[in-house]
Enzyme design. Structure first.
Site, PDB file in Angstrom:
ATOM      1  N   SER A   4      25.177  62.409  21.857  1.00 40.08           N
ATOM      2  CA  SER A   4      24.181  63.479  21.932  1.00 40.08           C
ATOM      3  C   SER A   4      23.793  63.786  23.378  1.00 40.08           C
ATOM      4  O   SER A   4      23.830  62.906  24.238  1.00 40.08           O
ATOM      5  CB  SER A   4      22.939  63.040  21.152  1.00 40.08           C
ATOM      6  OG  SER A   4      21.838  63.866  21.452  1.00 40.08           O
ATOM      7  N   TYR A  16      23.145  70.539  23.904  1.00 36.88           N
ATOM      8  CA  TYR A  16      21.979  71.415  23.737  1.00 36.88           C
ATOM      9  C   TYR A  16      21.933  72.312  24.968  1.00 36.88           C
ATOM     10  O   TYR A  16      21.920  71.802  26.109  1.00 36.88           O
ATOM     11  CB  TYR A  16      20.683  70.600  23.654  1.00 36.88           C
ATOM     12  CG  TYR A  16      20.437  69.958  22.300  1.00 36.88           C
ATOM     13  CD1 TYR A  16      20.514  70.695  21.126  1.00 36.88           C
ATOM     14  CD2 TYR A  16      20.073  68.612  22.206  1.00 36.88           C
ATOM     15  CE1 TYR A  16      20.264  70.108  19.889  1.00 36.88           C
ATOM     16  CE2 TYR A  16      19.821  68.023  20.968  1.00 36.88           C
ATOM     17  CZ  TYR A  16      19.918  68.778  19.821  1.00 36.88           C
ATOM     18  OH  TYR A  16      19.666  68.206  18.606  1.00 36.88           O
ATOM     19  N   THR A  67      25.277  72.597  19.422  1.00 32.96           N
ATOM     20  CA  THR A  67      24.342  72.626  18.283  1.00 32.96           C
ATOM     21  C   THR A  67      23.559  73.929  18.309  1.00 32.96           C
ATOM     22  O   THR A  67      22.957  74.294  19.317  1.00 32.96           O
ATOM     23  CB  THR A  67      23.405  71.412  18.332  1.00 32.96           C
ATOM     24  OG1 THR A  67      24.201  70.229  18.211  1.00 32.96           O
ATOM     25  CG2 THR A  67      22.399  71.437  17.190  1.00 32.96           C
ATOM     26  N   LYS A  87      27.928  73.418  15.785  1.00 33.39           N
ATOM     27  CA  LYS A  87      27.329  72.484  14.836  1.00 33.39           C
ATOM     28  C   LYS A  87      26.042  73.101  14.299  1.00 33.39           C
ATOM     29  O   LYS A  87      25.116  73.370  15.080  1.00 33.39           O
ATOM     30  CB  LYS A  87      27.019  71.152  15.540  1.00 33.39           C
ATOM     31  CG  LYS A  87      26.313  70.130  14.667  1.00 33.39           C
ATOM     32  CD  LYS A  87      26.222  68.786  15.373  1.00 33.39           C
ATOM     33  CE  LYS A  87      25.572  67.747  14.495  1.00 33.39           C
ATOM     34  NZ  LYS A  87      24.137  67.942  14.267  1.00 33.39           N
ATOM     35  N   HIS A 132      21.488  69.899  10.044  1.00 28.07           N
ATOM     36  CA  HIS A 132      20.880  68.870  10.896  1.00 28.07           C
ATOM     37  C   HIS A 132      20.238  67.762  10.043  1.00 28.07           C
ATOM     38  O   HIS A 132      19.185  67.218  10.363  1.00 28.07           O
ATOM     39  CB  HIS A 132      19.825  69.508  11.800  1.00 28.07           C
ATOM     40  CG  HIS A 132      19.730  68.918  13.184  1.00 28.07           C
ATOM     41  ND1 HIS A 132      20.261  69.516  14.291  1.00 28.07           N
ATOM     42  CD2 HIS A 132      19.129  67.787  13.641  1.00 28.07           C
ATOM     43  CE1 HIS A 132      19.999  68.787  15.371  1.00 28.07           C
ATOM     44  NE2 HIS A 132      19.318  67.732  15.003  1.00 28.07           N
TER      45      HIS A 132
HETATM   46  C1  LIG Z   1      17.839  60.136  14.129  1.00 26.87           C
HETATM   47  C2  LIG Z   1      18.699  61.358  14.206  1.00 26.87           C
HETATM   48  C3  LIG Z   1      18.911  61.952  15.443  1.00 26.87           C
HETATM   49  C4  LIG Z   1      19.718  63.090  15.547  1.00 26.87           C
HETATM   50  N1  LIG Z   1      19.968  63.634  16.786  1.00 26.87           N
HETATM   51  C5  LIG Z   1      20.779  64.710  16.881  1.00 26.87           C
HETATM   52  C6  LIG Z   1      21.092  65.267  18.171  1.00 26.87           C
HETATM   53  O1  LIG Z   1      20.649  64.782  19.209  1.00 26.87           O
HETATM   54  N2  LIG Z   1      21.892  66.362  18.198  1.00 26.87           N
HETATM   55  C7  LIG Z   1      22.421  66.924  17.059  1.00 26.87           C
HETATM   56  O2  LIG Z   1      23.140  67.925  17.140  1.00 26.87           O
HETATM   57  N3  LIG Z   1      22.145  66.406  15.842  1.00 26.87           N
HETATM   58  C8  LIG Z   1      21.354  65.315  15.734  1.00 26.87           C
HETATM   59  N4  LIG Z   1      21.091  64.790  14.499  1.00 26.87           N
HETATM   60  C9  LIG Z   1      21.752  65.373  13.301  1.00 26.87           C
HETATM   61  C10 LIG Z   1      23.078  64.678  13.019  1.00 26.87           C
HETATM   62  O3  LIG Z   1      24.046  64.999  13.980  1.00 26.87           O
HETATM   63  C11 LIG Z   1      23.626  65.082  11.641  1.00 26.87           C
HETATM   64  O4  LIG Z   1      23.742  66.477  11.593  1.00 26.87           O
HETATM   65  C12 LIG Z   1      22.740  64.609  10.492  1.00 26.87           C
HETATM   66  O5  LIG Z   1      22.316  63.289  10.726  1.00 26.87           O
HETATM   67  C13 LIG Z   1      23.503  64.717   9.177  1.00 26.87           C
HETATM   68  O6  LIG Z   1      22.720  64.262   8.115  1.00 26.87           O
HETATM   69  P1  LIG Z   1      22.778  62.755   7.534  1.00 26.87           P
HETATM   70  O7  LIG Z   1      21.897  61.944   8.424  1.00 26.87           O
HETATM   71  O8  LIG Z   1      22.268  62.896   6.155  1.00 26.87           O
HETATM   72  O9  LIG Z   1      24.195  62.305   7.605  1.00 26.87           O
HETATM   73  C14 LIG Z   1      20.284  63.656  14.376  1.00 26.87           C
HETATM   74  C15 LIG Z   1      20.059  63.046  13.140  1.00 26.87           C
HETATM   75  C16 LIG Z   1      19.286  61.907  13.034  1.00 26.87           C
HETATM   76  C17 LIG Z   1      19.083  61.259  11.704  1.00 26.87           C
END
Ligand SMILES: Cc1cc2nc3c(=O)[nH]c(=O)nc-3n(C[C@H](O)[C@H](O)[C@H](O)COP(=O)(O)O)c2cc1C
Length: 382
Positions: free
Chosen positions: A109, A132, A158, A255, A279
């Site tokens: 990330s 980002y 994203t 994304k 997300h």
């Molecule tokens: C704790 C956490 C932090 C996340 N941080 C980011 C991030 O920095 N950038 C991003 O594009 N998605 C982020 N996401 C989304 C994930 O990339 C992903 O889309 C999402 O976790 C998918 O759902 P799931 O947790 O049910 O598998 C984050 C998700 C979680 C749970």
């Protein structure tokens, strides 16, 4: 419960809950508003059934897939997630190593806690960087240049985080990056002395992709929602996305695409993949689930671009259902984050091992020797 007793994602979640101070656990576990989309992301998979074939000679099966030019030994990869050293002191180092062991892709990330240079040097398997677009274009360009130099393979821009989601659990717990002691959270940190010791005694918290440009997030505590709302560029549009793609010049995906029209535009700007994603329900509550949107997106662009189904994956059968609809691969965050929090690298290895084992067993039970054998023929919606 111990690591070796963790058979499924929910078991890791139970362990993570025990290991982490409340604000950190709820940051991982929580989602936006009423968390309806978060629940729906997984429930959507339960709305349809697999129809197996038998007597198919499944002694050996092949679950490899190629997505955006990257050969993955299994059709599930680790989505980019922020702040991983808050969940376990090894953070991204642990996830990168575990992903390498399973021959799958790891996403770092923009808000990662280990530098892209270190991850680039640490593993040889496919690497994704999640971008980002910040108001500070110098920062955005710097991240792209660093990832090119560090030999990242795929850039994921994203596009569903144009402003912060309303994550009410974080509001309640007062979660910030870096974590701040509040009257509400102090007891929770005191009750988790191992985590608190590791946080205080080990390498200081930082966000190496950002720290030369912004204080927020590393030296100045800020909620993740406020970070998105104040630091990211809300004027970002399709032209900007195309410029990022051109500057990057390698495999590029968006994304957070959810509509057919946007999927078509992704093709128009030269993306090589899209992650159908909301997300993990952390942004727009009430948004449809990726699995529910998958078929129409695959029908529109699946012959031109690789479609990835992101979020809600808790079982091997969920992966097989998404691939049956035409996804090239699946990805997720919490399935490995709970495991990271539970037991670091060994935890993520166990989580990936469990899911690989499920996918293998489920392919055999489906009578399916390779992923190409999956199709809508073996799926029925109720
Ligand atoms: C704790 C956490 C932090 C996340 N941080 C980011 C991030 O920095 N950038 C991003 O594009 N998605 C982020 N996401 C989304 C994930 O990339 C992903 O889309 C999402 O976790 C998918 O759902 P799931 O947790 O049910 O598998 C984050 C998700 C979680 C749970």
């Amino acid at each position: 419960m111990r690591l070796r007793q963790c058979s499924n994602v929910n078991d890791f979640r139970t362990l993570a809950r025990r290991r982490l101070p409340g604000p950190i656990f709820h940051y991982i576990d929580g989602a936006a508003d009423d968390e309806a989309t978060y629940r729906r992301n997984t429930e959507a998979y339960e709305r349809c059934d697999l129809v197996p074939s038998v007597l198919a000679g499944v002694e050996t099966i092949d679950m490899a897939t190629t997505v955006m030019g990257q050969r993955l030994a299994m059709p599930l990869f680790c989505s980019p997630t922020a702040l991983q050293r808050l969940f376990h002191h090894d953070g991204e180092r642990a996830v990168a190593k575990a992903a390498e062991k399973f021959g799958t892709m790891f996403g770092v990330s923009s808000l990662g806690t280990v530098s892209v240079e270190e991850i680039g040097a640490a593993i040889t398997t496919p690497k994704m960087f999640q971008l980002y677009v910040h108001k500070d274009r110098g920062l955005t360009n710097n991240m792209i240049e660093r990832c090119l130099a560090a030999n990242f393979d795929v850039l994921a821009l994203t596009v569903d985080t144009i402003t912060g989601g309303n994550r009410e659990r974080d509001l309640r717990t007062g979660f910030t990056s870096p974590p701040r002691l509040t009257p509400a959270s102090v007891l929770s940190f005191a009750l988790h002395p191992t985590w608190t010791f590791n946080y205080l005694a080990r390498e200081p918290f930082s966000l190496p992709q950002l720290k030369d440009y912004v204080k927020q997030g590393t030296n100045v505590a800020i909620s993740v929602g406020d970070y998105f709302s104040t630091m990211l560029d809300q004027s970002m549009n399709w032209r900007d996305a195309e410029q990022v793609r051109v500057k990057w010049g390698r495999q590029f995906c968006l994304k957070g695409v959810m509509s057919v029209a946007d999927a078509r535009r992704a093709v128009d700007i030269g993306a090589t993949g899209i992650m159908v994603s909301n997300h993990g329900g952390r942004q727009l509550d009430g948004s449809r689930s990726p699995f529910d949107q998958l078929a129409e997106i695959v029908d529109a662009v699946g012959d031109k671009i690789d479609v990835i189904c992101d979020g809600g994956i808790r079982r091997g059968t969920h992966v097989l259902k998404a691939l049956s609809l035409g996804a090239k691969a699946c990805s997720g965050g919490r399935f490995y984050l709970y495991a990271l929090a539970a037991a670091g690298e060994a935890g993520v290895e166990k989580a990936l091992g469990n899911l690989r084992g499920e996918i293998e067993r489920d392919m055999k039970l489906m009578g399916c020797r390779s992923l190409g054998a999956l199709s809508r023929e073996n799926l029925r919606f109720r």
